[in-house]
Write an enzyme that holds these catalytic residues in place. Structure first.
Site, PDB file in Angstrom:
ATOM      1  N   CYS A 169      -6.217 -21.881  32.409  1.00 43.57           N
ATOM      2  CA  CYS A 169      -7.623 -22.110  33.198  1.00 43.57           C
ATOM      3  C   CYS A 169      -8.219 -20.443  33.378  1.00 43.57           C
ATOM      4  O   CYS A 169      -7.668 -19.680  34.054  1.00 43.57           O
ATOM      5  CB  CYS A 169      -7.203 -22.524  34.692  1.00 43.57           C
ATOM      6  N   PRO A 170      -9.426 -20.476  32.797  1.00 46.66           N
ATOM      7  CA  PRO A 170     -10.121 -19.294  32.856  1.00 46.66           C
ATOM      8  C   PRO A 170     -10.686 -18.983  34.450  1.00 46.66           C
ATOM      9  O   PRO A 170     -10.693 -17.784  34.874  1.00 46.66           O
ATOM     10  CB  PRO A 170     -11.194 -19.339  32.026  1.00 46.66           C
TER      11      PRO A 170
END
Length: 374
Positions: A169-170
């Protein structure tokens, strides 16, 4: 002359090393931009809600206190969950899964794919591994030089294999996996509640502003448009009714409503999807590619019932379910499974269940056929 060439090579080598180091740090800094964006939006929302709405706009002291208490409770839980998701201790794969030098030499010297499979099978026979690739071989990561534990995957961004990897997940600059999946779920839940709370408490003032704007527009539109003073006089009346010390206060409240609405819609869909995954005991990767077992594909291969699936992530203690403290069951390596029908399993599979007890069923994600994913 030779000395000059040698010096140039040294300088060039040093320059390349410097560039690589610079690129590495630039890439690391770039990956923090989504997190900084979230922190900036939350910081601004604090100013818009606490200062502009609760202090400058709301006149009732009781209402101010109630709003502020509820807001700060949600903010603390949201920030706590977000922090734990970002900085969770993602543990390494145990050393027993890494191939020793002699086994690696055997694997590299194998001439055929069958010989490579035989080397991996021989090494993994004493490991609690039941997952396979589509071709039926033991899952192996060439980059990490290890046999992959069940439900583990290699993250190209983190450059390592991660236990029960869901996705990278950025927005948290981290892998969502076994060690922080509970924190990630709480982060989504509290973020959604945070947005809904801001949206619902700002809604009356947004409606109030909009009604005043429409009434004033219909009453004075013809006269004020000609004079060019419509916007100024309208805003002056609204400012006086809102009680804001500056003309920018009302814009923060209205903008906070729209931002909260936008994030609530996106968070609601994402949180609902992950609730579905939790109740069915799937990761995002497994949802996209149904697990393949010896008897065929089974998308519910790891499901042990909705309640037990929930407890596998959140733990056995209800008092800790809503707190971002690690309570997930298991070690991220082996997983329980529903009772198997003996007729559906081969002799080899039955022997493996006898050896390891009630473990996860063989899972086979559709890996590439390259040597890296054997």
């Amino acid at each position: 002359m030779a000395s000059s060439v040698q010096n140039n090579r040294v300088l060039h080598s040093g320059y390349c090393a410097c560039c690589r180091t610079c690129n590495m740090w630039c890439w690391r800094a770039l990956k923090w931009l989504p997190v900084l964006l979230i922190v900036s939006i939350v910081t601004w929302s604090y100013y818009a809600y606490v200062i502009q709405l609760c202090i400058f706009t709301i006149e009732s002291t009781v209402q101010q206190c109630v709003y502020l208490v509820l807001y700060h409770i949600l903010l603390i839980m949201f920030a706590w969950s977000y922090w734990r998701t970002i900085f969770a201790d993602i543990k390494q794969i145990p050393d027993k899964y890494k191939l020793p030098e002699e086994e690696l030499e055997k694997l590299l010297s194998a001439d055929t794919e069958e010989a490579q499979r035989s080397v991996l099978e021989n090494y993994a026979k004493d490991l609690p591994v039941v997952t396979r690739t589509m071709s039926g071989s033991v899952r192996y990561c060439n980059r990490c030089v290890l046999v992959k534990p069940d439900r583990a995957h290699h993250c190209s961004i983190c450059a390592r294999c991660v236990l029960k990897m869901d996705h990278h997940c950025p927005w948290v600059n981290n892998c969502v996996c076994f060690h922080n999946y509970k924190f990630f779920m709480l982060f989504l839940g509290y973020a959604l509640m945070y947005c809904i709370f801001i949206m619902s408490t700002c809604l009356p003032y947004f409606i109030r502003f909009w009604k005043m704007y429409q009434e004033y527009k219909h009453a004075h539109c013809d006269r004020l448009i000609d004079t060019g003073s419509f916007t100024k006089q309208c805003m002056e009346i609204i400012d006086g009714d809102f009680g804001a010390p500056g003309s920018a206060g009302r814009y923060h409240i209205v903008f906070a409503f729209f931002v909260a609405l936008m994030f609530a819609i996106s968070l609601g869909s994402l949180f609902g999807y992950h609730c579905y995954l939790v109740t069915h005991n799937r990761t995002t990767l497994e949802a996209f590619r149904a697990p393949m077992f010896r008897g065929g594909a089974d998308k519910n291969g790891f499901s042990i019932g909705a309640y037990n699936n929930f407890k596998e992530v959140f733990g056995n203690s209800p008092n800790l379910w809503l707190l971002p403290v690690f309570t997930s069951l298991g070690d991220g390596i082996v997983y329980p499974l529903p009772q198997q029908d003996e007729d559906t399993e081969s002799l080899l599979s039955s022997e493996r269940w006898d050896r390891w007890g009630e473990r996860a069923r063989p899972f086979d994600e559709r890996e590439s056929s390259s040597y890296d994913e054997l």
